[in-house]
Design a protein around this motif. Structure first.
Motif, PDB file in Angstrom:
ATOM      1  N   GLN A 103      -2.213  -4.880   5.448  1.00  0.00           N
ATOM      2  CA  GLN A 103      -3.247  -5.622   6.722  1.00  0.00           C
ATOM      3  C   GLN A 103      -2.671  -5.997   7.809  1.00  0.00           C
ATOM      4  O   GLN A 103      -3.510  -6.124   8.740  1.00  0.00           O
ATOM      5  CB  GLN A 103      -3.583  -7.454   6.166  1.00  0.00           C
ATOM      6  N   ALA A 110      -7.074   3.591   3.713  1.00  0.00           N
ATOM      7  CA  ALA A 110      -6.801   2.329   3.031  1.00  0.00           C
ATOM      8  C   ALA A 110      -5.488   1.683   3.357  1.00  0.00           C
ATOM      9  O   ALA A 110      -5.011   2.560   2.972  1.00  0.00           O
ATOM     10  CB  ALA A 110      -7.443   2.099   1.118  1.00  0.00           C
ATOM     11  N   SER A 119       0.853  -0.848  -0.236  1.00  0.00           N
ATOM     12  CA  SER A 119       0.285  -0.297  -0.100  1.00  0.00           C
ATOM     13  C   SER A 119       1.035   1.302  -0.204  1.00  0.00           C
ATOM     14  O   SER A 119       0.514   2.232  -1.030  1.00  0.00           O
ATOM     15  CB  SER A 119      -1.196  -0.111   1.014  1.00  0.00           C
ATOM     16  N   ILE A 164      -1.079  -3.372   9.393  1.00  0.00           N
ATOM     17  CA  ILE A 164      -1.644  -2.370  10.285  1.00  0.00           C
ATOM     18  C   ILE A 164      -3.490  -2.048  10.369  1.00  0.00           C
ATOM     19  O   ILE A 164      -3.277  -1.530  11.548  1.00  0.00           O
ATOM     20  CB  ILE A 164      -1.299  -0.669   9.639  1.00  0.00           C
TER      21      ILE A 164
HETATM   22  P1  NDP Z   1       1.170  -3.950   3.134  1.00  0.00           P
HETATM   23  O1  NDP Z   1       1.175  -5.021   3.507  1.00  0.00           O
HETATM   24  O2  NDP Z   1       0.753  -3.394   1.793  1.00  0.00           O
HETATM   25  O3  NDP Z   1       2.717  -4.193   1.476  1.00  0.00           O
HETATM   26  C1  NDP Z   1       3.845  -4.371   2.301  1.00  0.00           C
HETATM   27  C2  NDP Z   1       5.265  -4.933   1.233  1.00  0.00           C
HETATM   28  O4  NDP Z   1       6.091  -5.792   2.370  1.00  0.00           O
HETATM   29  C3  NDP Z   1       4.787  -5.429   0.853  1.00  0.00           C
HETATM   30  O5  NDP Z   1       5.393  -4.704  -0.881  1.00  0.00           O
HETATM   31  C4  NDP Z   1       4.571  -7.133   0.210  1.00  0.00           C
HETATM   32  O6  NDP Z   1       5.530  -7.395  -0.881  1.00  0.00           O
HETATM   33  C5  NDP Z   1       6.452  -6.732   1.584  1.00  0.00           C
HETATM   34  N1  NDP Z   1       6.931  -8.265   2.169  1.00  0.00           N
HETATM   35  C6  NDP Z   1       6.171  -8.193   2.732  1.00  0.00           C
HETATM   36  N2  NDP Z   1       6.467  -9.452   3.567  1.00  0.00           N
HETATM   37  C7  NDP Z   1       7.932  -9.908   2.946  1.00  0.00           C
HETATM   38  C8  NDP Z   1       9.405  -9.859   3.714  1.00  0.00           C
HETATM   39  N3  NDP Z   1       9.627 -11.076   4.253  1.00  0.00           N
HETATM   40  N4  NDP Z   1      10.499  -9.228   2.602  1.00  0.00           N
HETATM   41  C9  NDP Z   1      10.394  -8.337   1.956  1.00  0.00           C
HETATM   42  N5  NDP Z   1       9.017  -7.559   1.860  1.00  0.00           N
HETATM   43  C10 NDP Z   1       8.005  -8.388   2.292  1.00  0.00           C
HETATM   44  O7  NDP Z   1       2.078  -3.463   4.282  1.00  0.00           O
HETATM   45  P2  NDP Z   1       1.795  -2.101   4.027  1.00  0.00           P
HETATM   46  O8  NDP Z   1       2.094  -0.784   3.080  1.00  0.00           O
HETATM   47  O9  NDP Z   1       0.329  -1.423   4.649  1.00  0.00           O
HETATM   48  O10 NDP Z   1       2.807  -0.777   4.973  1.00  0.00           O
HETATM   49  C11 NDP Z   1       4.128  -0.805   5.072  1.00  0.00           C
HETATM   50  C12 NDP Z   1       4.798  -0.710   6.455  1.00  0.00           C
HETATM   51  O11 NDP Z   1       4.370   1.123   6.340  1.00  0.00           O
HETATM   52  C13 NDP Z   1       4.300  -1.541   7.774  1.00  0.00           C
HETATM   53  O12 NDP Z   1       5.250  -1.262   8.569  1.00  0.00           O
HETATM   54  C14 NDP Z   1       3.578  -0.400   8.228  1.00  0.00           C
HETATM   55  O13 NDP Z   1       3.167  -0.573   9.685  1.00  0.00           O
HETATM   56  C15 NDP Z   1       3.990   1.285   7.634  1.00  0.00           C
HETATM   57  N6  NDP Z   1       2.556   1.893   7.042  1.00  0.00           N
HETATM   58  C16 NDP Z   1       1.469   1.543   6.494  1.00  0.00           C
HETATM   59  C17 NDP Z   1       0.572   2.347   6.555  1.00  0.00           C
HETATM   60  C18 NDP Z   1      -0.024   2.114   5.079  1.00  0.00           C
HETATM   61  O14 NDP Z   1      -1.455   3.467   5.548  1.00  0.00           O
HETATM   62  N7  NDP Z   1      -0.568   1.507   4.343  1.00  0.00           N
HETATM   63  C19 NDP Z   1       0.754   3.803   7.453  1.00  0.00           C
HETATM   64  C20 NDP Z   1       1.534   4.444   8.282  1.00  0.00           C
HETATM   65  C21 NDP Z   1       2.605   2.848   7.870  1.00  0.00           C
HETATM   66  P3  NDP Z   1       3.970  -8.297  -1.186  1.00  0.00           P
HETATM   67  O15 NDP Z   1       2.633  -7.703  -0.818  1.00  0.00           O
HETATM   68  O16 NDP Z   1       4.557  -8.182  -2.560  1.00  0.00           O
HETATM   69  O17 NDP Z   1       4.070 -10.093  -0.592  1.00  0.00           O
END
Ligand code: NDP
Length: 305
Positions: A203, A200, A12, A205
């Motif tokens: 998962q 949006a 995201s 968070i």
């Molecule tokens: P998502 O689940 O949407 O995305 C996570 C990302 O990490 C994807 O690119 C996923 O790859 C990748 N990933 C998952 N597991 C691994 C792994 N073991 N090694 C390498 N890459 C991996 O998360 P968000 O974008 O929501 O959140 C990302 C970070 O940002 C988190 O730390 C969250 O706490 C933080 N955050 C998010 C906010 C939001 O609005 N979404 C707001 C503030 C903070 P793939 O999908 O290809 O499997």
């Protein structure tokens, strides 16, 4: 041209980051894009943005990634070693948006090569905040917060003296169950927990917003990022999610950061810092909004706090 990498590009935050970078392709040279398992999205973005290298965390998916990138000129990599090699490639600005503690090591590598690390991955601040700050200071790297609350605090502190700060208030939407009677919470399903009322997001968070475990992580992140005494950090439930955080000063002033819930504001602020540039986010209409409300962050309902 700025050299940029995005770790967690398929998620995201990653997709919102690529949206901003993709609007101004002539300003950026995309170095590395990484994903976990979503090969199709990763390859499509790497080709579109002409990345140097695309890395997928799951090594078993390397043949799929190679096939998807065939003929594009984008290098393919897989697994931890390839991820760290990508993080070592010189970049001016790196988005840390892998979910979980898996984001720590590549983030540290980026700081060690002196990059500005835009930190969405709060988990690395929670598990190793002091190490992150020490490595940034030792290698000329820079950490910028991307969590909306921490970006808000960072912005409210610009030009201020930390000695004048009395308190920091982090807001919380209250998540999926904020209005549920307490005695019904044990009937909640994973599907209900995975629906956020305002944002949006991925998962992890979203689920952790329902329990407010995410807010607990953010309280720790606040302490680590800004070096505050925990007694100075408060949280308040604000269902509209328009105020992201407030900083209270010793003259009684409260500086609030206000804006619609769109992560491209905090991402764009970190991308363009120290400048402010126009961003494709909705401008808030206060009259249409009408009112903003606040409630106590009840520790019986949300014991993680
Ligand atoms: P998502 O689940 O949407 O995305 C996570 C990302 O990490 C994807 O690119 C996923 O790859 C990748 N990933 C998952 N597991 C691994 C792994 N073991 N090694 C390498 N890459 C991996 O998360 P968000 O974008 O929501 O959140 C990302 C970070 O940002 C988190 O730390 C969250 O706490 C933080 N955050 C998010 C906010 C939001 O609005 N979404 C707001 C503030 C903070 P793939 O999908 O290809 O499997």
């Amino acid at each position: 041209m700025r050299r940029v990498s995005v770790f967690g590009a398929t998620g995201s935050i990653g997709q919102n980051t690529l949206d901003l970078i993709g609007r101004d392709p002539s300003s950026y040279r995309v170095v590395a894009l990484t994903g976990g398992r979503n090969v199709a999205q990763l390859a499509a973005d790497a080709v579109r943005l002409r990345a140097e290298v695309a890395v997928v965390a799951d090594e078993a998916l390397l043949p799929d990634l190679r096939a998807a990138l065939a003929g594009s000129g984008v290098e393919a990599g897989a697994g931890r070693h390839a991820l760290l090699e990508a993080a070592d490639r010189p970049a001016d600005w790196v988005m840390s948006a892998i979910v979980g503690a898996a984001g720590l090591e590549p983030g540290l590598r980026a700081l060690r090569q002196g990059a500005t690390l835009a930190l969405a991955n709060k988990e690395s601040m929670v598990c190793a905040g002091r190490l992150m700050l020490r490595e940034a200071a030792a290698h000329g790297g820079r950490l910028l917060p991307v969590d909306s609350e921490h970006s808000a605090v960072f912005q409210a502190l610009i030009g201020e003296d930390m000695a004048a700060v009395e308190r920091v208030i982090i807001t919380a939407s209250g998540g999926a169950f904020r209005d549920w009677p307490l005695d019904r919470l044990d009937e909640a399903t994973p599907e209900q927990a995975a629906t956020h009322p305002n944002w949006a997001m991925g998962q992890r968070i979203t689920i952790d917003s329902a329990s407010m475990f995410n807010k607990a992580l953010e309280l720790i992140e606040t302490r680590e990022f800004f070096g505050l005494d925990p007694a100075m950090i408060e949280t308040v439930v604000h269902p509209e999610s328009m105020i992201h955080a407030l900083v209270g000063f010793n003259d009684g002033a409260l500086m609030a950061h206000v804006g619609p819930p769109d992560m491209r504001h905090a991402i764009g602020f970190a991308l363009h810092w120290p400048e402010r540039r126009s961003l494709p986010v909705e401008r808030l209409d206060l009259v249409k909004l009408g009112q903003m409300t606040f409630r106590t962050a009840c520790e019986t309902r949300w014991p993680a706090l």
